[in-house]
Design a protein around this motif. Structure first.
Motif: not given
Lengths: 708, 72
Positions: A332, A533, A536-537, A540, A543-544, A577
């Motif tokens: 990160v 941010i 890119s995020y 929860s 993205m994973q 995102s």
């Protein structure tokens, strides 16, 4: 021995003051060079420039006060001179150095003798002795010293003559507190002056007189003090304006007497170069032609020449990001560094070439004396729009980049005219809009000739004209909305023409870039990190999951097709995102403008800077290869269709509507940061963003409805 | 007669400065009664006027120039 060393190393402060165009900054720069610090005075937008100087055992802080003709503040600059010299809210300097113009001693002594009456230990520097000699002016220095009681040094700062004499004078602290020239008690009642002196802790009656005259203009003075001053003035029947003029006239009478005894003038019939040059430079025809050529040159510089170092910066920071990826452990923090912080700093540094160039040119124009001529020529054309002759340079530089333009608006002394200039400059079509226009025009305007002219070129020109038109229109409307008590006036000296001093020019370029990086840079960096941010995020897990899916697919993909998979996942990740979610959330709002959520995302990310639109569009439509290549992007976008209707996404209506949106919206956080820095409040940048974006929305809506 | 009525290259002696909020600005710049003032140039469309006073060039708008009263 011990004690003298301690006393000697103590830093003393010396304030430097003088008329505009007297060579004050020249002397300041000769004395301090690069040892300068720029800060702020509280409550005003004036820069505080302090230089440091070491002479043997002693060290001095030199405060460069803004140029002024008198100690009667009419502008923020002049308020600062008054406050510093009276120790109001600022530390009172130990000594004052007043720079006088050898060719205009009468006028410069108006300020000089006002400082004398304040009672601070002082010295005079009589500058431009070379010009005085040419004009046949002879100054009997000893006579002048005897009459004024103030030590004086003759200099020619441009040629570095007499600077050592100033240094010696400072080192020996040969400053003297002379007898006041005027008796302040003849302009105001003694008990009134006594009461003011007692309340504000003044040591000389002239300080009290000064505060009585302009306490009400001083924005930084507490309201209770202002009321008290007004109350007292009323009780004692003190007529501010009348006494101010009486004082000035009395001063000129005294100065005339002194100069009669100490200065002689031979009649030399010399050729006046300045007047000869002005016959051309402010000629009603040639004057405008020359101005246009100079502006074209400057525009070319900030538009084209600056792009070379800007490309280096671009490539350099991209390389640095790449290097960080290759050499730091992935995680990160590395992502934040490589994709958030480094590009964020790059986004600040990238503006330095344009800022340095514009201010370099401005410094040359100002130093040669030409800038005042621009004001003279353009004032009439600017006035109907609530602007000043001095608004021209900010507006024109806004065609390259609004940031240096807004910073240059500082020269406008009337606060309303300055604010209007700051608020409308972002509507001038800046160079960051160009890539957006080029792609969209390529998509929507046919590449055909119309009366021998490319229709696409006409389209681009139309966008630039739209910008100019709305800049002036916006100023015109603001003229009626903004209120001010100040009267607009033009009363300015057209100084003699001189060759520019390169040291001054370089120092200006350096200092302006430094101010931008240190002050606006903070805001720009923070916003770009937040934007990164958000892009890119995501919520929860989402993205994973995408990352795992990508790894799984990549394992079964042959080498040559991997980049296609990477691109499609980059697009999917952006969609998942926070910013992608936001883009989808605003879709209902931007639907009437003809945009889908993909364009919505691009609108959001390009708040960092308009040209980011191109990169985001490239990612979201997963266009591979060289994203810098506008042709690739254009071909790809050409084929994009709405999944439900099968119609082209970038048709005429959507394309035009987007261009109009980019013409009007405040899609630039750097401009926002600079407006904050120049207006010293969040009120204006926030209002500006809301209004500009609101108008952009309306205009884009109308455009879409007309063409769809 | 005021300075706004001067024709190009014509000069006159300043008699007084009219009362206004900016009277003090004239005095500061050395535009004083008794001095000679000469019109050097006028910007087009009723724009500012450039005057020569003691070898210095000063630019004023017409609204300011009418405040300078001249000896006839």
């Amino acid at each position: 021995m011990e004690t003298t060393t301690v006393a000697a190393t103590q830093t003393k402060t010396i304030a430097i003051i003088g008329n505009p165009n007297v060579g004050k900054s020249s002397i300041f720069n000769q004395l301090t060079g690069l040892h300068q610090k720029i800060g702020n005075y509280p409550g005003v937008t004036v820069d505080k420039t302090v230089g440091f100087l070491r002479l043997g055992e002693k060290s001095f802080d030199l405060i460069d006060l803004p140029g002024t003709y008198s100690l009667y503040p009419k502008s923020e600059d002049e308020v600062i001179a008054h406050r510093v010299l009276n120790g109001l809210g600022e530390e009172k300097p130990d000594f004052v150095l007043v720079i006088l113009d050898a060719c205009n001693l009468e006028r410069s002594l108006l300020l000089g003798t006002q400082v004398m009456d304040l009672g601070i230990p002082m010295a005079f520097v009589v500058n431009m002795k070379d010009l005085a000699i040419k004009k046949g002016i002879q100054i009997k220095t000893f006579e002048l010293y005897k009459l004024l009681g103030v030590p004086l040094v003759l200099t020619d700062a441009r040629n570095n003559e007499g600077i050592n004499a100033i240094r010696q004078l400072m080192a020996a602290e040969k400053f003297e507190s002379p007898k006041p020239l005027l008796d302040s008690y003849s302009f105001a009642d003694a008990s009134l002056i006594g009461e003011v002196m007692a309340r504000f802790g003044f040591t000389t009656p002239y300080q009290a007189f000064q505060l009585l005259v302009f306490g009400e203009f001083d924005k930084t003075l507490p309201p209770s003090d202002k009321e008290w001053l007004q109350e007292k003035s009323k009780i004692f029947g003190f007529d501010r304006k009348k006494q101010q003029i009486r004082e000035t006239e009395a001063r000129y009478v005294q100065i005339g007497e002194i100069l009669k005894k100490s200065v002689s003038k031979e009649k030399i019939k010399s050729r006046n170069t300045t007047i000869a040059l002005d016959n051309v430079f402010i000629n009603p025809v040639f004057g405008f032609v020359i101005f246009l050529i100079i502006m074209l040159l400057i525009f070319q510089a900030i538009f084209a020449w600056a792009s070379i170092p800007m490309d280096w910066i671009d490539v350099g920071f991209a390389g640095l990001s790449g290097w960080i990826y290759d050499n730091l452990p992935s995680g990160v923090l590395t992502d934040l560094l490589a994709e958030g912080i480094v590009p964020g700093i790059g986004g600040v540094v990238i503006f330095i070439p344009q800022i340095a160039m514009l201010f370099g040119f401005l410094a040359i124009l100002e130093d040669t004396g030409y800038l005042s001529r621009v004001v003279f020529l353009m004032d009439r054309l600017m006035r109907p729009f609530g602007l000043h002759g001095k608004s021209v340079v900010p507006l024109i530089s806004g065609m390259a980049c609004a940031i240096p333009g807004i910073m240059a608006a500082r020269n406008i002394s009337n606060s309303k005219e300055r604010l209007i200039t700051i608020l409308v400059t972002p509507w001038m079509s800046c160079s960051a809009r160009l890539p957006v226009y080029i792609i969209l025009i390529g998509l929507t305007v046919p590449d055909t000739l119309w009366m021998g002219v490319s229709l696409q070129a006409v389209g681009l020109l139309a966008m630039y004209l739209l910008g100019v038109l709305f800049t002036l229109l916006g100023a015109f409307v603001l003229k009626y909305i903004l209120k001010t008590k100040e009267n607009s006036y033009l009363l300015t000296e057209l100084p003699i023409y001189r060759l520019p001093r390169w040291k001054t020019v370089l120092l200006t370029m350096f200092n302006k870039s430094k101010i931008f990086v240190l002050e606006a840079g903070k805001v720009i960096l923070s916003i770009s990190i937040v934007l990164w941010i958000l892009a890119s995020y995501g919520p929860s897990g989402s993205m994973q999951a995408l990352e795992e899916e990508k790894t799984a697919i990549l394992q079964n993909t042959p080498e040559e097709e991997r980049s296609i998979v990477e691109e499609s996942f980059a697009s999917k990740k952006l969609e998942a995102s926070f910013i992608g979610i936001l883009g989808k959330a605003i879709e209902p709002a931007i639907r009437p403008l003809g945009y889908d959520w993909k364009i919505g995302i691009a609108l959001l990310t390009s708040f960092a800077a308009r040209e980011v639109f191109v990169g985001t569009i490239a990612t979201i439509y997963s266009i591979g290869g060289d994203v810098e290549n506008e042709l690739t992007i254009r071909e790809k976008l050409e084929k994009e269709v709405h999944s439900d209707t099968g119609e082209k996404v970038f048709d005429k209506a959507t394309g035009f509507s987007l261009m109009v949106f980019y013409a009007f919206a405040m899609q630039c956080m750097s401009t926002l940061a600079v407006v904050y820095r120049e207006t010293k409040s969040w009120k204006w940048p926030v209002l500006q963003t809301l209004v500009m974006t609101g108008i952009a929305y309306l205009a884009a809506f109308i455009t879409y409805q007309i063409f769809s | 007669m005021t300075a706004a009525q001067l024709s190009l290259q014509q000069s006159a002696i300043i008699e007084s400065i009219g009362e206004s909020d900016i009277s003090i600005n004239f005095l500061e710049l050395g535009i004083l009664p008794g001095k000679e003032i000469k019109l050097l140039k006028k910007a087009p469309f009723g724009g500012p006027m450039a005057f020569i006073i003691e070898e210095n060039i000063v630019a004023l708008r017409q609204q300011e120039a009418i405040l300078i009263n001249l000896k006839s």
